[in-house]
Design an enzyme around this catalytic site. Structure first.
Site, PDB file in Angstrom:
ATOM      1  N   TYR A   1      -1.220  12.841   6.852  1.00 24.83           N
ATOM      2  CA  TYR A   1      -1.011  11.605   7.850  1.00 24.83           C
ATOM      3  C   TYR A   1       0.841  11.964   8.031  1.00 24.83           C
ATOM      4  CZ  TYR A   1      -5.195   9.280   7.021  1.00 24.83           C
ATOM      5  OH  TYR A   1      -6.380   8.601   7.208  1.00 24.83           O
TER       6      TYR A   1
ATOM      7  N   ARG B   1     -10.898  13.391   1.848  1.00 22.54           N
ATOM      8  CA  ARG B   1     -12.225  12.670   2.313  1.00 22.54           C
ATOM      9  C   ARG B   1     -13.240  12.610   1.521  1.00 22.54           C
ATOM     10  NH1 ARG B   1      -9.446   9.639   5.347  1.00 22.54           N
ATOM     11  NH2 ARG B   1      -8.076  11.060   6.679  1.00 22.54           N
TER      12      ARG B   1
ATOM     13  N   GLU C   1     -14.215  -1.328   6.331  1.00 24.94           N
ATOM     14  CA  GLU C   1     -14.123   0.581   5.564  1.00 24.94           C
ATOM     15  C   GLU C   1     -15.412  -0.029   5.162  1.00 24.94           C
ATOM     16  OE1 GLU C   1     -10.317   2.040   3.708  1.00 24.94           O
ATOM     17  OE2 GLU C   1     -11.342   1.967   2.186  1.00 24.94           O
TER      18      GLU C   1
ATOM     19  N   TYR D   1       0.675  -1.369   0.180  1.00 32.42           N
ATOM     20  CA  TYR D   1       0.170  -0.222  -0.316  1.00 32.42           C
ATOM     21  C   TYR D   1       1.006   1.585   0.236  1.00 32.42           C
ATOM     22  CZ  TYR D   1      -2.760   3.841   1.333  1.00 32.42           C
ATOM     23  OH  TYR D   1      -4.002   5.019   1.494  1.00 32.42           O
TER      24      TYR D   1
ATOM     25  N   ARG E   1       1.606   6.851  -6.936  1.00 31.21           N
ATOM     26  CA  ARG E   1       0.656   7.928  -7.468  1.00 31.21           C
ATOM     27  C   ARG E   1       0.675   9.131  -7.115  1.00 31.21           C
ATOM     28  NH1 ARG E   1      -5.654   6.875  -3.719  1.00 31.21           N
ATOM     29  NH2 ARG E   1      -3.643   7.098  -1.829  1.00 31.21           N
TER      30      ARG E   1
HETATM   31  C1  3EB Z   1      -7.423   6.296   5.703  1.00 30.59           C
HETATM   32  O1  3EB Z   1      -8.980   6.886   6.471  1.00 30.59           O
HETATM   33  C2  3EB Z   1      -8.284   4.375   5.379  1.00 30.59           C
HETATM   34  O2  3EB Z   1      -5.330   5.483  -0.359  1.00 30.59           O
HETATM   35  O3  3EB Z   1      -6.926   5.935  -1.487  1.00 30.59           O
HETATM   36  C3  3EB Z   1      -9.570   5.106   2.297  1.00 30.59           C
HETATM   37  C4  3EB Z   1      -9.506   5.911   1.332  1.00 30.59           C
HETATM   38  C5  3EB Z   1      -7.660   5.037   2.746  1.00 30.59           C
HETATM   39  C6  3EB Z   1      -8.839   6.242   0.190  1.00 30.59           C
HETATM   40  C7  3EB Z   1      -6.536   5.578  -0.414  1.00 30.59           C
HETATM   41  C8  3EB Z   1      -7.332   5.193   1.441  1.00 30.59           C
HETATM   42  C9  3EB Z   1      -7.292   5.327   0.450  1.00 30.59           C
HETATM   43  O4  3EB Z   1      -6.593   6.143   5.345  1.00 30.59           O
HETATM   44  C10 3EB Z   1      -7.996   3.767   4.115  1.00 30.59           C
END
Ligand code: 3EB
Length: 351
Positions: A214, A227, A334, A154, A161
């Site tokens: 993050y 989001r 999820e 990941y 990306r």
């Molecule tokens: C998170 O909130 C959970 O890498 O495109 C959620 C939605 C998550 C999209 C992405 C990852 C992605 O981090 C994981």
């Protein structure tokens, strides 16, 4: 647009139902995704359909997510991308064989290269066709939590990306798409996307640190997604909510407790919808009008997750379930959602 027609409509069908769509019904298909244990390639009449090898935790053996538009549509191909477009929207998809991508560089994993290649191609297509915004991206690849080349897959994906965004001079904060990234059972890198010429407003969750901010404990490059994304398509406000997990701040909550993780996902989705309604004053999104897709890590947890979702809403909502690995090993569930477009909850258009 005539009365009852729509720029964007979602329906869920089995592969058999999809194959038996009448020509006039399939004429409105923009594209879609077909999830099944074994990669089935339903006869898609040259439509952009992404086959994803993903089991269903229920008794069905496949599920097609079909996006329709009543605008005039044309199809095309650019390299590995098959796409179909209208004046407003472009749906595209591609499957890349990681091993076939040039991985001559020693410090770069095949998945990272494939991801960068895929996103570069998406941006090249959008730039060539004049679609200003990448609205929603679905990312699926195998062994998402497995480490290779000294780093989890990941995280390799996140590097590739972000590199592609930067290579195209795009911000990795502003104008990033709503997205999800899940582990498929097998197969290469599978990406589907929806782009638009409409303006897209990125929505963040006040309960969560934005993924693009993050801290580095989650990998050397941050995940490049919003989001949620909100756009007005032909007078309707449409909201795509990214994959949403049991994360508050930047941390996973409720380790090992799938019921509590499900409730946290729903609270996060509610917070995103509230934020969308606040930022777009004429938007009146209602949680129970959304269409939900639930990714379950352990199929034996499905009944419990289903119960939590039913308890959360006071009326039946549209929910489908898939079995997938989630991008943090401690996440058990999820949930993604979309709303504002026509959905299976809306009455079919009058004949
Ligand atoms: C998170 O909130 C959970 O890498 O495109 C959620 C939605 C998550 C999209 C992405 C990852 C992605 O981090 C994981």
């Amino acid at each position: 647009m005539k009365q009852g027609e729509a720029i964007l409509r979602l329906e869920y069908l089995s592969a058999t139902q999809f194959a038996s769509l009448m020509p006039d019904e399939s004429g409105s298909v923009l594209g879609g995704l077909c999830f099944s244990q074994q990669a089935i390639a339903p006869c898609t009449l040259d439509l952009p359909f992404l086959a994803v090898e993903m089991a269903l935790p229920s008794s069905e053996d496949n599920l097609c997510e079909v996006w329709h538009s009543d605008e005039p549509l044309t199809s095309g191909q650019l390299g590995a991308i098959r796409y179909r477009q209208s004046e407003t929207l472009l749906f595209g998809c591609m499957s890349l064989d990681e091993m076939a991508v040039d991985a001559s560089s020693e410090e770069c994993s095949p998945l990272q290269s494939a991801t960068e290649t895929a996103y570069q191609l998406i941006f090249a297509l959008l730039e060539a066709q004049g679609y200003t915004s990448l609205f929603r991206v679905w990312n699926y690849f195998s062994s998402i939590n497995v480490e290779s080349h000294q780093i989890e897959r990941y995280r390799q994906f996140n590097i590739g990306r972000q590199e592609a965004f930067l290579a195209h001079g795009r911000s990795v904060i502003d104008g990033v798409p709503a997205a999800c990234a899940l582990g498929s059972a097998t197969g290469g890198l599978n990406i589907a996307f929806l782009a638009t010429r409409a303006k897209v407003l990125g929505i963040e969750n006040p309960r969560q640190v934005s993924a693009y901010h993050y801290p580095s404990q989650y990998g050397p490059r941050t995940p490049t997604f919003a989001r949620a994304g909100l756009a007005n398509l032909g007078g309707r406000d449409v909201l795509f909510i990214s994959g949403t997990a049991s994360i508050v701040g930047h941390q996973t909550l409720h380790h090992g407790d799938v019921a509590a993780q499900t409730r946290e996902c729903l609270q996060n989705i509610a917070a995103v919808v509230e934020e969308a309604n606040r930022q777009a004053p004429h938007a009146h999104f209602q949680l129970d009008r959304f269409v939900y897709k639930v990714y379950v890590r352990n199929p034996e947890n499905m009944a419990q997750i289903r119960r939590e979702i039913a308890d959360y809403f006071d009326k039946p909502v549209s929910v489908v379930f898939l079995q997938a690995d989630i991008c943090r090993a401690d996440l058990l569930v999820e949930i993604e959602a979309s709303g504002g477009h026509l959905t299976p909850l809306d009455k079919p258009k009058p004949a």
